[in-house]
Design a protein around this motif. Structure first.
Motif, mmCIF file in Angstrom:
data_model
loop_
_atom_site.group_PDB
_atom_site.id
_atom_site.type_symbol
_atom_site.label_atom_id
_atom_site.label_comp_id
_atom_site.label_asym_id
_atom_site.label_seq_id
_atom_site.Cartn_x
_atom_site.Cartn_y
_atom_site.Cartn_z
ATOM 1 N N ARG A 87 0.827 -1.205 0.000
ATOM 2 C CA ARG A 87 0.000 0.000 0.000
ATOM 3 C C ARG A 87 0.861 1.254 0.000
ATOM 4 N NH1 ARG A 87 -5.227 0.902 1.929
ATOM 5 N NH2 ARG A 87 -5.524 -1.175 1.069
ATOM 6 N N GLU A 132 2.138 1.819 -3.412
ATOM 7 C CA GLU A 132 1.056 2.308 -4.259
ATOM 8 C C GLU A 132 0.820 3.809 -4.019
ATOM 9 O OE1 GLU A 132 -3.638 1.594 -3.932
ATOM 10 O OE2 GLU A 132 -2.489 -0.240 -4.231
ATOM 11 N N LEU A 133 0.769 4.215 -2.759
ATOM 12 C CA LEU A 133 0.569 5.628 -2.423
ATOM 13 C C LEU A 133 1.730 6.484 -2.949
ATOM 14 C CD1 LEU A 133 -0.705 5.231 1.238
ATOM 15 C CD2 LEU A 133 -2.063 5.889 -0.764
ATOM 16 N N TRP A 134 2.936 5.962 -2.806
ATOM 17 C CA TRP A 134 4.135 6.670 -3.258
ATOM 18 C C TRP A 134 4.084 6.882 -4.774
ATOM 19 C CZ3 TRP A 134 8.364 4.286 -6.000
ATOM 20 C CH2 TRP A 134 9.503 5.097 -6.137
ATOM 21 N N GLU A 135 3.699 5.831 -5.496
ATOM 22 C CA GLU A 135 3.590 5.948 -6.952
ATOM 23 C C GLU A 135 2.507 6.937 -7.348
ATOM 24 O OE1 GLU A 135 3.191 1.952 -8.588
ATOM 25 O OE2 GLU A 135 5.241 2.186 -9.342
ATOM 26 N N GLN A 136 1.358 6.865 -6.667
ATOM 27 C CA GLN A 136 0.258 7.779 -6.976
ATOM 28 C C GLN A 136 0.651 9.234 -6.727
ATOM 29 O OE1 GLN A 136 -3.003 6.389 -4.578
ATOM 30 N NE2 GLN A 136 -3.431 4.652 -5.916
ATOM 31 N N ALA A 137 1.546 9.468 -5.787
ATOM 32 C CA ALA A 137 1.982 10.828 -5.451
ATOM 33 C C ALA A 137 3.118 11.302 -6.358
ATOM 34 C CB ALA A 137 2.419 10.882 -3.992
ATOM 35 N N GLY A 138 3.503 10.497 -7.325
ATOM 36 C CA GLY A 138 4.551 10.907 -8.252
ATOM 37 C C GLY A 138 5.953 10.523 -7.818
ATOM 38 N N ARG A 139 6.060 9.563 -6.905
ATOM 39 C CA ARG A 139 7.344 9.032 -6.438
ATOM 40 C C ARG A 139 8.267 10.092 -5.814
ATOM 41 N NH1 ARG A 139 9.084 4.607 -11.021
ATOM 42 N NH2 ARG A 139 7.193 3.396 -10.882
#
Length: 92
Positions: free
Chosen positions: A53, A56-63
């Protein structure tokens, strides 16, 4: 054999041993050991869920760099909230 499979196997063996021994004290020790292993397995599985999770959050925030703790804590919060929702109202 991965760690999860090893623990599952140990739980199975401890449960079987508890059922086979005649001495109640020894049987209880095997049951306690199996319970301890089950808790360890749940913690391992939860850690994996949090890790996935958080990623996933990190990727959604643009890494973004340097915010790993924030994503980890948010993932833990979300998973705990979901767990509480599954329990339903009035359950603790």
């Amino acid at each position: 054999m991965d760690e999860q499979k090893k623990i599952e196997h140990q739980i199975e063996l401890a449960t079987r041993a508890a059922a086979l021994v005649k001495d109640e004290t020894t049987g209880q020790r095997f049951r306690n050991f199996a319970d301890e292993l089950k808790r360890k397995l749940r913690r391992m599985m939860r850690r994996g869920q949090v890790r996935a999770r958080a990623y996933e959050l990190w990727e959604q925030a643009g890494r973004p760099a340097g915010q790993d703790l924030e994503f980890w804590l948010e993932a833990e919060r979300q998973i705990e909230d979901e767990r509480e929702e599954r329990k339903g109202p009035g359950a603790s």
